[in-house]
Design a protein around this motif. Structure first.
Motif, PDB file in Angstrom:
ATOM      1  N   LEU A  94      17.520   1.472 -16.009  1.00  0.00           N
ATOM      2  CA  LEU A  94      17.447   0.117 -16.561  1.00  0.00           C
ATOM      3  C   LEU A  94      16.257  -0.038 -17.504  1.00  0.00           C
ATOM      4  CD1 LEU A  94      18.281  -2.023 -13.389  1.00  0.00           C
ATOM      5  CD2 LEU A  94      19.841  -1.062 -15.108  1.00  0.00           C
ATOM      6  N   ALA A  95      15.617   1.092 -17.866  1.00  0.00           N
ATOM      7  CA  ALA A  95      14.455   1.099 -18.764  1.00  0.00           C
ATOM      8  C   ALA A  95      13.297   0.282 -18.201  1.00  0.00           C
ATOM      9  CB  ALA A  95      14.839   0.614 -20.161  1.00  0.00           C
ATOM     10  N   ILE A  96      13.140   0.333 -16.876  1.00  0.00           N
ATOM     11  CA  ILE A  96      12.035  -0.337 -16.200  1.00  0.00           C
ATOM     12  C   ILE A  96      10.906   0.674 -15.997  1.00  0.00           C
ATOM     13  CG2 ILE A  96      11.305  -1.386 -14.013  1.00  0.00           C
ATOM     14  CD1 ILE A  96      14.119  -2.578 -13.769  1.00  0.00           C
ATOM     15  N   HIS A  97       9.688   0.285 -16.326  1.00  0.00           N
ATOM     16  CA  HIS A  97       8.516   1.130 -16.061  1.00  0.00           C
ATOM     17  C   HIS A  97       8.354   1.258 -14.547  1.00  0.00           C
ATOM     18  CE1 HIS A  97       6.959   0.580 -20.265  1.00  0.00           C
ATOM     19  NE2 HIS A  97       7.660  -0.527 -20.148  1.00  0.00           N
ATOM     20  N   PHE A  98       8.092   2.471 -14.071  1.00  0.00           N
ATOM     21  CA  PHE A  98       8.072   2.706 -12.629  1.00  0.00           C
ATOM     22  C   PHE A  98       6.959   3.674 -12.271  1.00  0.00           C
ATOM     23  CE2 PHE A  98       9.240   4.532  -8.598  1.00  0.00           C
ATOM     24  CZ  PHE A  98      10.012   3.585  -7.933  1.00  0.00           C
ATOM     25  N   ALA A  99       6.242   3.366 -11.186  1.00  0.00           N
ATOM     26  CA  ALA A  99       5.261   4.295 -10.620  1.00  0.00           C
ATOM     27  C   ALA A  99       5.275   4.136  -9.113  1.00  0.00           C
ATOM     28  CB  ALA A  99       3.870   4.033 -11.184  1.00  0.00           C
ATOM     29  N   SER A 100       4.740   5.135  -8.429  1.00  0.00           N
ATOM     30  CA  SER A 100       4.727   5.068  -6.962  1.00  0.00           C
ATOM     31  C   SER A 100       3.429   5.634  -6.407  1.00  0.00           C
ATOM     32  CB  SER A 100       5.920   5.839  -6.379  1.00  0.00           C
ATOM     33  OG  SER A 100       5.823   7.214  -6.647  1.00  0.00           O
ATOM     34  N   VAL A 101       2.990   5.020  -5.310  1.00  0.00           N
ATOM     35  CA  VAL A 101       1.828   5.531  -4.574  1.00  0.00           C
ATOM     36  C   VAL A 101       2.240   5.661  -3.115  1.00  0.00           C
ATOM     37  CG1 VAL A 101       0.848   3.215  -4.200  1.00  0.00           C
ATOM     38  CG2 VAL A 101      -0.636   5.246  -4.092  1.00  0.00           C
ATOM     39  N   HIS A 102       1.834   6.749  -2.485  1.00  0.00           N
ATOM     40  CA  HIS A 102       2.301   7.078  -1.141  1.00  0.00           C
ATOM     41  C   HIS A 102       1.130   7.343  -0.210  1.00  0.00           C
ATOM     42  CE1 HIS A 102       6.218   7.479  -3.073  1.00  0.00           C
ATOM     43  NE2 HIS A 102       5.575   8.142  -4.014  1.00  0.00           N
TER      44      HIS A 102
ATOM     45  N   ILE B 218      -4.115  -0.736   1.175  1.00  0.00           N
ATOM     46  CA  ILE B 218      -2.941  -0.885   0.299  1.00  0.00           C
ATOM     47  C   ILE B 218      -3.025  -2.198  -0.472  1.00  0.00           C
ATOM     48  CG2 ILE B 218      -0.440  -1.192   0.266  1.00  0.00           C
ATOM     49  CD1 ILE B 218      -0.373   0.646   2.781  1.00  0.00           C
ATOM     50  N   LYS B 219      -3.398  -3.264   0.217  1.00  0.00           N
ATOM     51  CA  LYS B 219      -3.506  -4.573  -0.436  1.00  0.00           C
ATOM     52  C   LYS B 219      -4.614  -4.572  -1.493  1.00  0.00           C
ATOM     53  CE  LYS B 219      -1.570  -7.153   3.450  1.00  0.00           C
ATOM     54  NZ  LYS B 219      -1.801  -8.200   4.473  1.00  0.00           N
ATOM     55  N   ASN B 220      -5.730  -3.907  -1.186  1.00  0.00           N
ATOM     56  CA  ASN B 220      -6.816  -3.826  -2.162  1.00  0.00           C
ATOM     57  C   ASN B 220      -6.431  -2.993  -3.374  1.00  0.00           C
ATOM     58  OD1 ASN B 220      -8.614  -5.424  -0.692  1.00  0.00           O
ATOM     59  ND2 ASN B 220      -9.369  -3.687   0.491  1.00  0.00           N
ATOM     60  N   ILE B 221      -5.678  -1.908  -3.140  1.00  0.00           N
ATOM     61  CA  ILE B 221      -5.180  -1.090  -4.255  1.00  0.00           C
ATOM     62  C   ILE B 221      -4.287  -1.931  -5.155  1.00  0.00           C
ATOM     63  CG2 ILE B 221      -3.646   0.840  -4.867  1.00  0.00           C
ATOM     64  CD1 ILE B 221      -4.605   2.171  -2.214  1.00  0.00           C
ATOM     65  N   LEU B 222      -3.425  -2.700  -4.537  1.00  0.00           N
ATOM     66  CA  LEU B 222      -2.498  -3.537  -5.298  1.00  0.00           C
ATOM     67  C   LEU B 222      -3.254  -4.532  -6.174  1.00  0.00           C
ATOM     68  CD1 LEU B 222       0.318  -4.421  -6.015  1.00  0.00           C
ATOM     69  CD2 LEU B 222       0.417  -5.717  -3.886  1.00  0.00           C
ATOM     70  N   LYS B 223      -4.265  -5.175  -5.623  1.00  0.00           N
ATOM     71  CA  LYS B 223      -5.038  -6.139  -6.400  1.00  0.00           C
ATOM     72  C   LYS B 223      -5.770  -5.461  -7.552  1.00  0.00           C
ATOM     73  CE  LYS B 223      -7.194  -9.499  -4.089  1.00  0.00           C
ATOM     74  NZ  LYS B 223      -7.961 -10.210  -3.024  1.00  0.00           N
ATOM     75  N   GLN B 224      -6.382  -4.313  -7.282  1.00  0.00           N
ATOM     76  CA  GLN B 224      -7.081  -3.583  -8.347  1.00  0.00           C
ATOM     77  C   GLN B 224      -6.108  -3.115  -9.425  1.00  0.00           C
ATOM     78  OE1 GLN B 224     -10.292  -2.695  -9.029  1.00  0.00           O
ATOM     79  NE2 GLN B 224     -11.114  -3.919  -7.351  1.00  0.00           N
ATOM     80  N   PHE B 225      -4.952  -2.656  -8.988  1.00  0.00           N
ATOM     81  CA  PHE B 225      -3.912  -2.216  -9.925  1.00  0.00           C
ATOM     82  C   PHE B 225      -3.491  -3.362 -10.839  1.00  0.00           C
ATOM     83  CE2 PHE B 225       0.730  -2.091 -10.656  1.00  0.00           C
ATOM     84  CZ  PHE B 225       0.824  -0.951 -11.432  1.00  0.00           C
TER      85      PHE B 225
END
Length: 280
Positions: free
Chosen positions: A214-222, A252-259
């Motif tokens: 769908l031409a959506i930008h995608f990344a993942s963190v595990h 995880i929540k802090n990573i999300l905010k920084q991201f």
């Protein structure tokens, strides 16, 4: 800017995020795993979806991945970040470490991993006027390139977020997707290590592939919750996964905010060009 987050239940409960709406959607591909939690964070709209549904009711092989990703399209999302637990195959990637995926190997078996099914394709039900609608409504067969499957701009933003928080992480990991719901055998993990897989999980594929279609930008963190079979000396249990995810929940929540704080408004990448000359 609208950013989709696929992860576990309750991830949206973060200081600074204002919940605007819980939206239930229907798609041409059926019902998504749950309601989409639409939130506001500073100048961004952040939309959360628990991939397994609230209460973890869908096993990985029965998640309606197409409906989940299509729902983000209907909501106008152009960027998706996927968060999940994995087992470690590479001995350097130990429990508690974070891994940014940069490649994948697909060993799933029974999942529909495309929207484009030629004469069997579903009609596009959005108001968008783009190549996705053109290809689906004209029943085209589409072959996307996944040489570099993840958005480089989003990966860089993840790296910067993890670095700024001084968390243990690896910026390049090859994720191997297995069918589940059983865990892998020791022989399977040995074979996957020969193929240079670093981490193993059950949900990244077809999430990533469908978003890219769908031409959506995608990344993942595990989050590595434990070593995989044959590498770990102990019997593997779900308790280990649950406990490690609890331990890393605030991280995880802090990573999300920084991201979200550091993601640029303009992307210098080719993710949205993936459908050019991809149809037959």
């Amino acid at each position: 800017m609208k950013i989709g987050i696929i992860g576990g239940s309750g991830l949206y409960q973060i200081d600074g995020f204002k919940i605007l709406e819980e939206k239930e959607l229907n798609t041409p591909f059926g019902e998504p795993s749950d309601k989409y939690i639409i939130t506001e964070y500073k100048d961004k709209t952040v939309i959360f979806l628990p991939r397994h549904g609230k209460g973890h009711k869908f096993p990985p092989h029965l998640i309606n991945y197409r409906a989940n990703i299509w729902g983000f399209r209907k909501l106008g999302v152009k960027y998706i970040l996927s968060i999940s637990a994995v087992g470690g195959i590479n001995p350097k990637m130990k429990g508690g470490d974070f891994v940014i995926a940069n490649q994948f190997i697909d060993f799933t078996k029974s999942r529909v991993s495309t929207f484009y099914e030629g004469i069997f394709s579903k009609e596009d039900d959005t108001d968008l006027n783009d190549k996705v609608k053109e290809y689906l409504n004209n029943k085209r067969v589409v072959h996307i390139d996944v040489s570099e499957p993840f958005c480089p701009v989003m990966k860089e933003s993840l790296k910067n977020a993890l670095s700024s928080l001084n968390l243990p992480f690896h910026q390049n990991g090859c994720y191997v997707a297995t069918e589940g719901p059983r865990l892998e055998s020791s022989a399977e993990i040995k074979a996957l290590s020969i193929l240079e897989a670093d981490i193993v999980g059950m949900t990244l594929i077809p999430e990533l592939v469908l978003a890219r279609e769908l031409a959506i930008h995608f990344a993942s963190v595990h989050i590595v919750t434990n070593f995989a079979a044959g590498i770990s000396e102990n019997r593997l249990t779900s308790d280990e996964v649950i406990e490690m995810m609890k331990q890393r929940n605030e991280d995880i929540k802090n990573i999300l905010k920084q991201f979200l704080d550091n993601i640029p408004s303009n992307f210098n990448c080719s993710c949205e060009e993936v459908l050019e000359r991809a149809a037959i």
